[in-house]
Design an enzyme around this catalytic site. Structure first.
Site, PDB file in Angstrom:
ATOM      1  N   GLU A   1       0.902  -1.379   0.041  1.00 20.40           N
ATOM      2  CA  GLU A   1       0.026   0.022  -0.039  1.00 20.40           C
ATOM      3  C   GLU A   1       0.757   1.203   0.022  1.00 20.40           C
ATOM      4  OE1 GLU A   1      -2.772   1.629   2.947  1.00 20.40           O
ATOM      5  OE2 GLU A   1      -4.312   0.230   2.170  1.00 20.40           O
TER       6      GLU A   1
ATOM      7  N   GLU B   1       0.220   9.923  10.091  1.00 19.78           N
ATOM      8  CA  GLU B   1       0.377   8.901   8.839  1.00 19.78           C
ATOM      9  C   GLU B   1       1.028   9.507   7.731  1.00 19.78           C
ATOM     10  OE1 GLU B   1      -2.594   9.335  10.747  1.00 19.78           O
ATOM     11  OE2 GLU B   1      -2.847   7.480  11.837  1.00 19.78           O
TER      12      GLU B   1
ATOM     13  N   HIS C   1     -11.738   7.312  14.449  1.00 23.21           N
ATOM     14  CA  HIS C   1     -10.828   7.339  15.365  1.00 23.21           C
ATOM     15  C   HIS C   1      -9.504   8.251  15.026  1.00 23.21           C
ATOM     16  CE1 HIS C   1      -7.887   5.501  12.769  1.00 23.21           C
ATOM     17  NE2 HIS C   1      -9.017   4.890  11.996  1.00 23.21           N
TER      18      HIS C   1
ATOM     19  N   ARG D   1      -6.376  10.590  14.927  1.00 24.57           N
ATOM     20  CA  ARG D   1      -5.901  11.237  15.983  1.00 24.57           C
ATOM     21  C   ARG D   1      -6.278  12.824  15.738  1.00 24.57           C
ATOM     22  NH1 ARG D   1      -2.302   7.532  17.599  1.00 24.57           N
ATOM     23  NH2 ARG D   1      -1.205   7.628  19.563  1.00 24.57           N
TER      24      ARG D   1
ATOM     25  N   HIS E   1     -14.214   2.515  18.293  1.00 26.83           N
ATOM     26  CA  HIS E   1     -12.871   1.908  18.692  1.00 26.83           C
ATOM     27  C   HIS E   1     -12.235   2.048  19.897  1.00 26.83           C
ATOM     28  CE1 HIS E   1      -8.431   2.826  17.999  1.00 26.83           C
ATOM     29  NE2 HIS E   1      -8.554   2.596  16.619  1.00 26.83           N
TER      30      HIS E   1
HETATM   31  C1  UD1 Z   1      -3.544   3.430  14.833  1.00 29.85           C
HETATM   32  C2  UD1 Z   1      -2.591   4.051  13.821  1.00 29.85           C
HETATM   33  C3  UD1 Z   1      -3.344   4.605  12.860  1.00 29.85           C
HETATM   34  C4  UD1 Z   1      -4.606   3.663  12.228  1.00 29.85           C
HETATM   35  C5  UD1 Z   1      -5.272   3.213  13.350  1.00 29.85           C
HETATM   36  C6  UD1 Z   1      -6.208   2.196  13.045  1.00 29.85           C
HETATM   37  C7  UD1 Z   1      -0.479   5.071  14.495  1.00 29.85           C
HETATM   38  C8  UD1 Z   1       0.198   6.482  15.001  1.00 29.85           C
HETATM   39  N1  UD1 Z   1      -1.849   5.131  14.439  1.00 29.85           N
HETATM   40  O1  UD1 Z   1      -4.264   4.433  15.374  1.00 29.85           O
HETATM   41  O2  UD1 Z   1      -2.778   5.083  11.570  1.00 29.85           O
HETATM   42  O3  UD1 Z   1      -5.532   4.136  11.509  1.00 29.85           O
HETATM   43  O4  UD1 Z   1      -4.387   2.620  14.328  1.00 29.85           O
HETATM   44  O5  UD1 Z   1      -7.241   1.774  13.953  1.00 29.85           O
HETATM   45  O6  UD1 Z   1      -0.068   4.268  13.945  1.00 29.85           O
HETATM   46  N2  UD1 Z   1      -6.585   0.320  21.991  1.00 29.85           N
HETATM   47  C9  UD1 Z   1      -6.914  -1.005  22.870  1.00 29.85           C
HETATM   48  N3  UD1 Z   1      -7.016  -2.073  22.318  1.00 29.85           N
HETATM   49  C10 UD1 Z   1      -6.680  -2.260  21.069  1.00 29.85           C
HETATM   50  C11 UD1 Z   1      -6.416  -1.197  20.192  1.00 29.85           C
HETATM   51  C12 UD1 Z   1      -6.297   0.026  20.705  1.00 29.85           C
HETATM   52  O7  UD1 Z   1      -7.187  -0.585  24.012  1.00 29.85           O
HETATM   53  O8  UD1 Z   1      -6.885  -3.397  20.446  1.00 29.85           O
HETATM   54  C13 UD1 Z   1      -6.511   1.588  22.784  1.00 29.85           C
HETATM   55  C14 UD1 Z   1      -5.421   1.582  23.793  1.00 29.85           C
HETATM   56  O9  UD1 Z   1      -5.679   2.637  24.849  1.00 29.85           O
HETATM   57  C15 UD1 Z   1      -4.237   2.642  22.930  1.00 29.85           C
HETATM   58  C16 UD1 Z   1      -5.477   3.454  21.920  1.00 29.85           C
HETATM   59  O10 UD1 Z   1      -6.281   2.703  21.706  1.00 29.85           O
HETATM   60  O11 UD1 Z   1      -3.025   3.209  23.554  1.00 29.85           O
HETATM   61  C17 UD1 Z   1      -4.778   3.867  20.536  1.00 29.85           C
HETATM   62  O12 UD1 Z   1      -4.274   3.257  19.802  1.00 29.85           O
HETATM   63  P1  UD1 Z   1      -3.064   3.552  18.856  1.00 29.85           P
HETATM   64  O13 UD1 Z   1      -2.531   2.425  17.960  1.00 29.85           O
HETATM   65  O14 UD1 Z   1      -1.974   4.655  19.479  1.00 29.85           O
HETATM   66  O15 UD1 Z   1      -3.874   4.694  17.970  1.00 29.85           O
HETATM   67  P2  UD1 Z   1      -5.035   4.522  16.891  1.00 29.85           P
HETATM   68  O16 UD1 Z   1      -5.666   5.622  16.871  1.00 29.85           O
HETATM   69  O17 UD1 Z   1      -5.755   3.241  17.090  1.00 29.85           O
HETATM   70  N1  UDP Z   2     -13.275  -2.774  10.864  1.00 29.45           N
HETATM   71  C1  UDP Z   2     -13.357  -3.791  11.622  1.00 29.45           C
HETATM   72  N2  UDP Z   2     -14.353  -3.815  12.776  1.00 29.45           N
HETATM   73  C2  UDP Z   2     -14.796  -2.643  13.216  1.00 29.45           C
HETATM   74  C3  UDP Z   2     -14.490  -1.701  12.339  1.00 29.45           C
HETATM   75  C4  UDP Z   2     -13.775  -1.582  11.238  1.00 29.45           C
HETATM   76  O1  UDP Z   2     -12.958  -4.970  11.321  1.00 29.45           O
HETATM   77  O2  UDP Z   2     -15.689  -2.723  13.993  1.00 29.45           O
HETATM   78  C5  UDP Z   2     -12.302  -2.903   9.847  1.00 29.45           C
HETATM   79  C6  UDP Z   2     -12.832  -2.168   8.484  1.00 29.45           C
HETATM   80  O3  UDP Z   2     -13.399  -3.259   7.481  1.00 29.45           O
HETATM   81  C7  UDP Z   2     -11.590  -1.797   7.751  1.00 29.45           C
HETATM   82  C8  UDP Z   2     -10.601  -1.585   9.019  1.00 29.45           C
HETATM   83  O4  UDP Z   2     -11.156  -2.263  10.028  1.00 29.45           O
HETATM   84  O5  UDP Z   2     -10.956  -2.891   6.963  1.00 29.45           O
HETATM   85  C9  UDP Z   2     -10.203  -0.012   9.287  1.00 29.45           C
HETATM   86  O6  UDP Z   2      -9.701   0.090  10.267  1.00 29.45           O
HETATM   87  P1  UDP Z   2      -9.632   1.456  11.113  1.00 29.45           P
HETATM   88  O7  UDP Z   2     -10.792   2.383  10.643  1.00 29.45           O
HETATM   89  O8  UDP Z   2      -9.390   1.383  12.643  1.00 29.45           O
HETATM   90  O9  UDP Z   2      -8.152   2.085  10.482  1.00 29.45           O
HETATM   91  P2  UDP Z   2      -7.720   2.955   9.334  1.00 29.45           P
HETATM   92  O10 UDP Z   2      -8.159   2.139   8.091  1.00 29.45           O
HETATM   93  O11 UDP Z   2      -8.321   4.075   9.192  1.00 29.45           O
HETATM   94  O12 UDP Z   2      -6.318   2.987   9.013  1.00 29.45           O
END
Ligand code: UD1
Ligand code: UDP
Length: 364
Positions: free
Chosen positions: A118, A132, A205, A207, A238
């Site tokens: 990607e 990102e 979700h 940031r 999320h």
């Molecule tokens: C991350 C990625 C973002 C991507 C997104 C997909 C970075 C900086 N950000 O952002 O590019 O779009 O993932 O969802 O790489 N948490 C849990 N359990 C989980 C997942 C997350 O508890 O399974 C909570 C934790 O408190 C964690 C917070 O979510 O600290 C944020 O997770 P983080 O990966 O830092 O940021 P995302 O917004 O998820």
């Molecule tokens: N998705 C999932 N469960 C959910 C919401 C989203 O499996 O409850 C999937 C969705 O189909 C997509 C991916 O998660 O493939 C998107 O992830 P997210 O929005 O967290 O991250 P981004 O694509 O913005 O990086």
């Protein structure tokens, strides 16, 4: 024997890398090693389980409310040890997360070739999406192979001066994942609840949207939902606690809005296939929805997925409350406007991106 290592850590990376793991595992002459960073925990594990992928290494870095420093430092030091032990011939990372960036940086320090899956998505604004856009450009700087999902993404890379022989147009592996998950026969209690209504699917979700932008867009969704009795909203929230707090504050107490836990990916894809409309700030959903013919209002100020906007399925509406409100309402009222967006098009490939990537790696 060629040693190929795949490194990923978040839900969307896992969704788009697991089909590639499966493809590579079936190839002769290749040894596939999976290293997960654990940037996400439950949301990552649920995808691994859905695709039956068992990691060889797990850096297990996730912390509650982790900062970008936590992620980058954790992945970088964890990768040092894993790369030292495995010495892979090539490491594949995906997209634009901090896991991808830090893993690519570790490979650069160790002179190990990187394949970027990607590759080439750009907004050309390093602050948006944050962090990102920086991450994907930085991975691109060190990558030996750029696997671009579309011709336009490949053009971005060539425009930056990447060698043409290192840039491949493969399609997006997200479409490969959909081939595994969407089923004709599918049932879920939430869909039973929504039966007979227009189902609106929400995710948010990013940031840069945390705080007032996210509050504004969710307020708009609540206002419209309260005005239309035939609309039901499902929002798998999320796991980020900052997102959960805002979602609860703005949307709880409305009986036609269900805030639920994140769905497992097969469930989410099947919900998507049965929805009327999607409102999201997600990247991956912008790729999946066009191929399912589902209109998407993208609640961001810019997108690195212009192909979907041009195809007519995505509309960029920003995060301003009034603009989200107007656009959402219009798609509920104006049948022609809705139909114009609800056409299945597939700017992101034919579902065989993994096969192409594996062919390229095997031929090297
Ligand atoms: C991350 C990625 C973002 C991507 C997104 C997909 C970075 C900086 N950000 O952002 O590019 O779009 O993932 O969802 O790489 N948490 C849990 N359990 C989980 C997942 C997350 O508890 O399974 C909570 C934790 O408190 C964690 C917070 O979510 O600290 C944020 O997770 P983080 O990966 O830092 O940021 P995302 O917004 O998820
Ligand atoms: N998705 C999932 N469960 C959910 C919401 C989203 O499996 O409850 C999937 C969705 O189909 C997509 C991916 O998660 O493939 C998107 O992830 P997210 O929005 O967290 O991250 P981004 O694509 O913005 O990086």
């Amino acid at each position: 024997m060629k040693n190929v290592m795949l490194v990923f850590g978040t839900r969307p990376e896992a969704i788009k890398m697991c089909p590639l793991v499966r493809e590579l595992q079936g190839r002769e002459g290749m040894r596939t090693v999976v290293c997960v960073t654990g940037q996400h925990r439950r949301m990552l594990d649920s995808v691994l389980c859905a695709f039956g992928v068992v990691p060889d290494y797990d850096l297990d870095i996730m912390k509650e409310r982790q900062s970008l420093f936590d992620i980058t430092a954790g992945v970088l030091s964890g990768m040092r040890e894993v790369l030292g032990r495995e010495r892979p011939d090539v490491v594949l990372v995906h997209g634009d997360t901090s896991s991808a960036f830090a893993a690519a940086l570790a490979c650069f320090y160790e002179h190990i070739p990187v394949g970027h899956v990607e590759a080439g998505l750009r907004t050309h604004n390093v602050w948006r999406p944050y962090p990102e856009e920086f991450n994907r450009e930085a991975v691109g700087l060190v990558a030996r192979y750029h696997f671009a999902p579309t011709r336009e993404a490949a053009q971005n890379l060539l425009g930056e001066g990447k060698e043409a022989s290192t840039v491949y147009v493969t399609g997006n592996t997200a479409i490969d994942a959909l081939r595994f998950t969407v089923k004709r026969e599918y049932a879920h209690s939430e869909l039973t609840w929504a039966r007979g209504s227009r189902l609106i699917l929400i995710t948010a979700h990013r940031r840069e949207n945390l705080g007032e932008p996210m509050r504004g867009m969710l307020r708009a969704i609540r206002r419209v939902t309260e005005e239309y009795p035939d609309v039901k909203v499902i929002y798998p929230v999320h796991m980020n606690p900052l997102v959960r707090e805002i979602a609860r504050a703005e949307l709880s107490g409305c009986e036609r809005i269900h805030l639920i836990r994140p769905l497992d990916v097969p469930d989410f894809h099947n919900f998507l296939a049965r929805s009327y409309l999607v409102l999201t700030d997600s990247g991956g959903i912008q790729e999946e929805a066009p191929s399912l013919g589902k209109p998407v209002l993208v609640m961001r100020r810019e997108t690195e997925r212009p192909e979907g906007v041009r195809a007519g399925t995505l509309r960029l509406v920003g995060t301003d409350e009034e603009t989200v409100y107007e656009n959402f309402k219009r798609l509920l009222e104006d049948r022609a406007a809705y139909e114009a967006m609800a056409r299945a098009t597939n700017p992101y490939g034919d579902g065989f991106a993994c096969r192409r990537i594996a062919d390229i790696l095997q031929a090297e």
